[in-house]
Design a protein around this motif. Structure first.
Motif, PDB file in Angstrom:
ATOM      1  N   TRP A 246      70.992 -42.005   8.391  1.00  0.00           N
ATOM      2  CA  TRP A 246      69.701 -42.452   7.890  1.00  0.00           C
ATOM      3  C   TRP A 246      68.617 -42.262   8.944  1.00  0.00           C
ATOM      4  CZ3 TRP A 246      69.374 -43.167   2.890  1.00  0.00           C
ATOM      5  CH2 TRP A 246      70.512 -43.588   2.172  1.00  0.00           C
ATOM      6  N   GLU A 247      67.433 -41.897   8.485  1.00  0.00           N
ATOM      7  CA  GLU A 247      66.323 -41.655   9.404  1.00  0.00           C
ATOM      8  C   GLU A 247      66.009 -42.872  10.262  1.00  0.00           C
ATOM      9  OE1 GLU A 247      62.867 -40.052   7.528  1.00  0.00           O
ATOM     10  OE2 GLU A 247      63.940 -38.392   6.594  1.00  0.00           O
ATOM     11  N   TRP A 248      66.070 -44.067   9.696  1.00  0.00           N
ATOM     12  CA  TRP A 248      65.684 -45.263  10.456  1.00  0.00           C
ATOM     13  C   TRP A 248      66.635 -45.538  11.615  1.00  0.00           C
ATOM     14  CZ3 TRP A 248      66.098 -45.964   4.936  1.00  0.00           C
ATOM     15  CH2 TRP A 248      67.411 -46.252   4.476  1.00  0.00           C
ATOM     16  N   ASP A 249      67.868 -45.025  11.545  1.00  0.00           N
ATOM     17  CA  ASP A 249      68.823 -45.218  12.639  1.00  0.00           C
ATOM     18  C   ASP A 249      68.528 -44.314  13.830  1.00  0.00           C
ATOM     19  OD1 ASP A 249      70.440 -47.167  11.387  1.00  0.00           O
ATOM     20  OD2 ASP A 249      71.581 -45.636  10.340  1.00  0.00           O
ATOM     21  N   ILE A 250      67.926 -43.169  13.592  1.00  0.00           N
ATOM     22  CA  ILE A 250      67.908 -42.126  14.621  1.00  0.00           C
ATOM     23  C   ILE A 250      66.522 -41.640  15.032  1.00  0.00           C
ATOM     24  CG2 ILE A 250      70.206 -41.322  13.954  1.00  0.00           C
ATOM     25  CD1 ILE A 250      68.738 -38.960  12.539  1.00  0.00           C
ATOM     26  N   ALA A 251      65.476 -41.941  14.275  1.00  0.00           N
ATOM     27  CA  ALA A 251      64.168 -41.340  14.554  1.00  0.00           C
ATOM     28  C   ALA A 251      63.680 -41.686  15.960  1.00  0.00           C
ATOM     29  CB  ALA A 251      63.150 -41.767  13.503  1.00  0.00           C
ATOM     30  N   ALA A 252      63.625 -42.958  16.289  1.00  0.00           N
ATOM     31  CA  ALA A 252      63.122 -43.356  17.606  1.00  0.00           C
ATOM     32  C   ALA A 252      64.003 -42.793  18.713  1.00  0.00           C
ATOM     33  CB  ALA A 252      63.048 -44.877  17.699  1.00  0.00           C
TER      34      ALA A 252
ATOM     35  N   PHE B 154      61.940 -35.459   9.682  1.00  0.00           N
ATOM     36  CA  PHE B 154      61.902 -36.803   9.107  1.00  0.00           C
ATOM     37  C   PHE B 154      60.906 -36.885   7.959  1.00  0.00           C
ATOM     38  CE2 PHE B 154      63.472 -37.075  13.423  1.00  0.00           C
ATOM     39  CZ  PHE B 154      64.610 -37.842  13.263  1.00  0.00           C
ATOM     40  N   ASN B 155      60.875 -38.039   7.317  1.00  0.00           N
ATOM     41  CA  ASN B 155      60.079 -38.292   6.118  1.00  0.00           C
ATOM     42  C   ASN B 155      60.511 -37.378   4.970  1.00  0.00           C
ATOM     43  OD1 ASN B 155      58.102 -39.856   4.745  1.00  0.00           O
ATOM     44  ND2 ASN B 155      56.648 -38.158   4.903  1.00  0.00           N
ATOM     45  N   ALA B 156      61.813 -37.218   4.810  1.00  0.00           N
ATOM     46  CA  ALA B 156      62.359 -36.476   3.672  1.00  0.00           C
ATOM     47  C   ALA B 156      62.379 -37.376   2.441  1.00  0.00           C
ATOM     48  CB  ALA B 156      63.766 -35.990   3.982  1.00  0.00           C
ATOM     49  N   ALA B 157      62.377 -36.762   1.266  1.00  0.00           N
ATOM     50  CA  ALA B 157      62.450 -37.542   0.030  1.00  0.00           C
ATOM     51  C   ALA B 157      63.719 -38.378   0.013  1.00  0.00           C
ATOM     52  CB  ALA B 157      62.389 -36.612  -1.172  1.00  0.00           C
ATOM     53  N   HIS B 158      64.841 -37.793   0.422  1.00  0.00           N
ATOM     54  CA  HIS B 158      66.076 -38.552   0.638  1.00  0.00           C
ATOM     55  C   HIS B 158      66.239 -38.663   2.145  1.00  0.00           C
ATOM     56  CE1 HIS B 158      69.994 -40.279   0.008  1.00  0.00           C
ATOM     57  NE2 HIS B 158      70.536 -39.376   0.813  1.00  0.00           N
ATOM     58  N   PRO B 159      66.000 -39.825   2.728  1.00  0.00           N
ATOM     59  CA  PRO B 159      65.811 -39.941   4.169  1.00  0.00           C
ATOM     60  C   PRO B 159      67.120 -39.964   4.972  1.00  0.00           C
ATOM     61  CG  PRO B 159      65.517 -42.088   3.161  1.00  0.00           C
ATOM     62  CD  PRO B 159      65.729 -41.113   2.033  1.00  0.00           C
ATOM     63  N   GLN B 160      67.884 -38.902   4.848  1.00  0.00           N
ATOM     64  CA  GLN B 160      69.091 -38.719   5.642  1.00  0.00           C
ATOM     65  C   GLN B 160      69.085 -37.332   6.263  1.00  0.00           C
ATOM     66  OE1 GLN B 160      72.411 -39.666   2.909  1.00  0.00           O
ATOM     67  NE2 GLN B 160      72.943 -41.304   4.317  1.00  0.00           N
ATOM     68  N   VAL B 161      69.764 -37.210   7.419  1.00  0.00           N
ATOM     69  CA  VAL B 161      69.954 -35.918   8.061  1.00  0.00           C
ATOM     70  C   VAL B 161      71.449 -35.627   8.133  1.00  0.00           C
ATOM     71  CG1 VAL B 161      67.835 -36.183   9.386  1.00  0.00           C
ATOM     72  CG2 VAL B 161      70.021 -36.833  10.418  1.00  0.00           C
ATOM     73  N   ASN B 162      71.777 -34.365   8.379  1.00  0.00           N
ATOM     74  CA  ASN B 162      73.158 -33.879   8.340  1.00  0.00           C
ATOM     75  C   ASN B 162      73.866 -34.121   9.669  1.00  0.00           C
ATOM     76  OD1 ASN B 162      75.511 -32.562   7.585  1.00  0.00           O
ATOM     77  ND2 ASN B 162      74.684 -30.512   7.955  1.00  0.00           N
ATOM     78  N   GLY B 163      74.114 -35.398   9.968  1.00  0.00           N
ATOM     79  CA  GLY B 163      74.743 -35.750  11.228  1.00  0.00           C
ATOM     80  C   GLY B 163      73.789 -35.571  12.397  1.00  0.00           C
ATOM     81  N   VAL B 164      74.246 -35.990  13.581  1.00  0.00           N
ATOM     82  CA  VAL B 164      73.410 -35.926  14.787  1.00  0.00           C
ATOM     83  C   VAL B 164      74.265 -35.562  15.990  1.00  0.00           C
ATOM     84  CG1 VAL B 164      71.861 -37.185  16.337  1.00  0.00           C
ATOM     85  CG2 VAL B 164      71.853 -37.710  13.892  1.00  0.00           C
ATOM     86  N   ILE B 165      73.740 -34.613  16.781  1.00  0.00           N
ATOM     87  CA  ILE B 165      74.270 -34.365  18.125  1.00  0.00           C
ATOM     88  C   ILE B 165      73.107 -34.580  19.082  1.00  0.00           C
ATOM     89  CG2 ILE B 165      75.485 -32.784  19.665  1.00  0.00           C
ATOM     90  CD1 ILE B 165      76.071 -31.038  17.181  1.00  0.00           C
ATOM     91  N   ALA B 166      73.269 -35.476  20.033  1.00  0.00           N
ATOM     92  CA  ALA B 166      72.246 -35.718  21.052  1.00  0.00           C
ATOM     93  C   ALA B 166      72.908 -35.620  22.411  1.00  0.00           C
ATOM     94  CB  ALA B 166      71.603 -37.085  20.865  1.00  0.00           C
ATOM     95  N   GLY B 167      72.306 -34.873  23.309  1.00  0.00           N
ATOM     96  CA  GLY B 167      72.916 -34.724  24.614  1.00  0.00           C
ATOM     97  C   GLY B 167      72.003 -34.047  25.603  1.00  0.00           C
ATOM     98  N   GLY B 168      72.483 -34.000  26.830  1.00  0.00           N
ATOM     99  CA  GLY B 168      71.804 -33.270  27.875  1.00  0.00           C
ATOM    100  C   GLY B 168      72.359 -31.862  27.956  1.00  0.00           C
ATOM    101  N   GLY B 169      72.825 -31.473  29.146  1.00  0.00           N
ATOM    102  CA  GLY B 169      73.306 -30.117  29.350  1.00  0.00           C
ATOM    103  C   GLY B 169      74.494 -29.730  28.511  1.00  0.00           C
ATOM    104  N   VAL B 170      75.246 -30.700  28.014  1.00  0.00           N
ATOM    105  CA  VAL B 170      76.457 -30.398  27.249  1.00  0.00           C
ATOM    106  C   VAL B 170      76.177 -30.125  25.777  1.00  0.00           C
ATOM    107  CG1 VAL B 170      77.097 -32.749  26.512  1.00  0.00           C
ATOM    108  CG2 VAL B 170      78.891 -31.092  27.099  1.00  0.00           C
ATOM    109  N   HIS B 171      74.967 -30.371  25.326  1.00  0.00           N
ATOM    110  CA  HIS B 171      74.679 -30.230  23.895  1.00  0.00           C
ATOM    111  C   HIS B 171      75.045 -28.858  23.331  1.00  0.00           C
ATOM    112  CE1 HIS B 171      72.265 -29.447  20.290  1.00  0.00           C
ATOM    113  NE2 HIS B 171      72.268 -30.764  20.078  1.00  0.00           N
ATOM    114  N   PRO B 172      74.648 -27.725  23.941  1.00  0.00           N
ATOM    115  CA  PRO B 172      74.989 -26.434  23.347  1.00  0.00           C
ATOM    116  C   PRO B 172      76.495 -26.201  23.213  1.00  0.00           C
ATOM    117  CG  PRO B 172      73.259 -26.179  25.002  1.00  0.00           C
ATOM    118  CD  PRO B 172      73.779 -27.574  25.137  1.00  0.00           C
TER     119      PRO B 172
END
Length: 257
Positions: free
Chosen positions: A204-210, A232-250
């Motif tokens: 959900w967008e509210w979990d991850i936007a900030a 963000f601000n999609a009609a259905h406010p969800q995204v397809n999972g999340v990967i957040a990271g520093g140098g290891v992200h790629p």
């Protein structure tokens, strides 16, 4: 301007934290949401009411998206929007854990321009405005530069380690840890205490936007599970999972099937 919005979010977050702490460890009334969406407490509703009053009265032209408010779609016709999670990690809140957060963001043109994640029980406030860096209690943050997933520390849950999600049928041998709040997980990555976080479920967008802005302003990356930008601000406010990271992200993204 984003800095002005950030100041507003910080003030609202402080007031919301005070409300939440009045309910914390008092065993507030709990209800189960429909469709197995988890519990909600009277504290969630009280925080949501305060935030709606503070933020919407200050910026009446902004749209509104909150986990605890009905979404009538009016936000889709606005230039900027508030995206709010009154208590992220409600189960932790109920269990008297300290690892719950209040997450607030402002969106413009589908991108986050200001974000605050505060953990009142821990005395932590993470904040960022677009192009201005990310802070924890006023101190600048920076992600780690670890690049090898096998040596990384990753905040995730067991279902994300299932063989079907990974090239070759198994994830890299990274160390794992857990926090209840998705927003807090992202902030811990921004702080450099962990190398990455990932969740492969729709989020959900509210979990991850900030948290997404806080990670990127700390020099990291925050994408969906495919590596696409988070919008963000999609009609259905969800995204397809999340990967957040520093140098290891790629490398983490490349390891996913």
């Amino acid at each position: 301007m984003p800095a002005t919005d950030l100041t507003l979010l910080l003030s609202a977050a402080q007031a919301a934290g005070d409300v939440a702490m009045r309910h914390f460890k008092t065993d507030p009334q709990v209800w189960d949401k429909a469709d197995d969406q988890g519990p909600v407490t009277e504290a969630d509703f009280a925080v949501n009411a305060l935030l709606a009053d503070r933020l919407r009265s200050a910026r009446p032209a902004y749209g509104w998206l909150s986990e605890e408010s009905p979404d009538d779609g009016a936000r889709l016709g606005t230039q900027r929007q508030f995206v709010v999670d009154p208590i992220d990690g409600t189960r932790a809140f109920i269990a008297h854990s300290l690892d719950w957060a209040i997450a607030l963001a402002v969106i413009e043109d589908r991108r986050v321009i200001a974000g605050v994640v505060t953990l009142p029980a821990r005395g932590l406030t993470y904040a960022a405005a677009y192009g201005q860096g990310a802070t924890l209690n006023g101190q600048l943050l920076c992600v780690t530069q670890t690049r090898d997933p096998a040596t990384a520390q990753v905040l995730t849950t067991r279902p994300n380690l299932a063989a079907r999600h990974w090239q070759g049928g198994a994830p890299p041998a990274f160390a794992t840890a857990f926090r209840s709040s998705l927003a807090y997980r992202m902030c811990l990555v921004a702080e450099g205490r962990y190398d990455a976080m990932l969740t492969l479920r729709p989020s959900w967008e509210w979990d991850i936007a900030a948290g997404a802005l806080i990670v990127t302003e700390a020099g990291g990356h925050a994408t969906d599970r495919t590596g696409a930008d988070l919008l963000f601000n999609a009609a259905h406010p969800q995204v397809n999972g999340v990967i957040a990271g520093g140098g290891v992200h790629p490398a983490l993204r490349a390891a996913l099937s």
